[in-house]
Design an enzyme around this catalytic site. Sequence first.
Site, mmCIF file in Angstrom:
data_model
loop_
_atom_site.group_PDB
_atom_site.id
_atom_site.type_symbol
_atom_site.label_atom_id
_atom_site.label_comp_id
_atom_site.label_asym_id
_atom_site.label_seq_id
_atom_site.Cartn_x
_atom_site.Cartn_y
_atom_site.Cartn_z
ATOM 1 C CG HIS A 163 -2.043 -0.671 1.082
ATOM 2 N ND1 HIS A 163 -2.064 -2.167 1.407
ATOM 3 C CD2 HIS A 163 -3.348 -0.505 0.794
ATOM 4 C CE1 HIS A 163 -3.261 -2.509 0.742
ATOM 5 N NE2 HIS A 163 -4.990 -1.727 0.758
ATOM 6 C CE LYS A 167 -4.149 -0.304 4.345
ATOM 7 N NZ LYS A 167 -5.531 -0.299 4.978
#
Length: 274
Positions: A163, A167
């Site tokens: 990600h 995040k």
Amino acid sequence: MAAQSTIPVVVNGACGKMGREVIKAIAATEDITLVGAIDKNPAVQGQDIGELAGCGPVEIPITSDLEAALVMAQSEGTAVMVDFTHPDTVYNSVRAAIAYGVRPVVGTTGLSPEQIKDLAEFADKASIGCLIIPNFSIGIVLMQQAAQQAAQYFEHVEIIELHHNQKADAPSGTAIQTAQMLSEPNKSFNPAQVEETEKMAGARGTTTADGIHIHSVRLPGLIAHQEVIFGASGQIYTLRHDTSDRACYMPGVLLAIRRVMPLKSLIYGLDKIL
């Protein structure tokens, strides 16, 4: 009483990357109406959320007062709150929505199993539908279903999730859900072949109770990606899903808004409403 013509929706975390995509998706629908945009950033208070999201003015000012927005949404009819905020705040936001009779559709990950259990009990008592969706992509659902089938035949499997570096939680909710879906009664994965030693803590990722390793990567340039890798003598079976645009999540978000309306309890996972 006549049925309401559209679904009133409050977007919590409206100015984030996912929040802005939700605003644009709602603006393009006829059966869903945006009635509130919540964001804690003081620099955007009072701005038109449509202009900030890039879809033109929608005459909905950004506010930080979630409870006032929930009260107003509930007065419009059976309403929904879409939440893309932060793991530290999502639990309280969802409880507040249920308390005000507004149905939560939650894309924020990071809720603990205990928090999800508590929210499920609260939703049951209130007879309010709630959807917690770790990933709104149809492709991820298909990947997870394929992984479930493969898990019946492979003893060795590892999950890698990648990600963007903004995040806040790791592993991702999608990776945790995938590992949970692979679990079978009385089965464990990755039986030891040697006595492993980590020369640096965390080198082998985290490990679930039934032995599945999960590895998290965080880098700028990524959006959301996941690999499920199965191994056996002489073969590797790899499943991979890549996100190139957050717009891919919007069909799932809109579906969840519509499907949460008649529910009376909490449901976890997009696969349960397809």
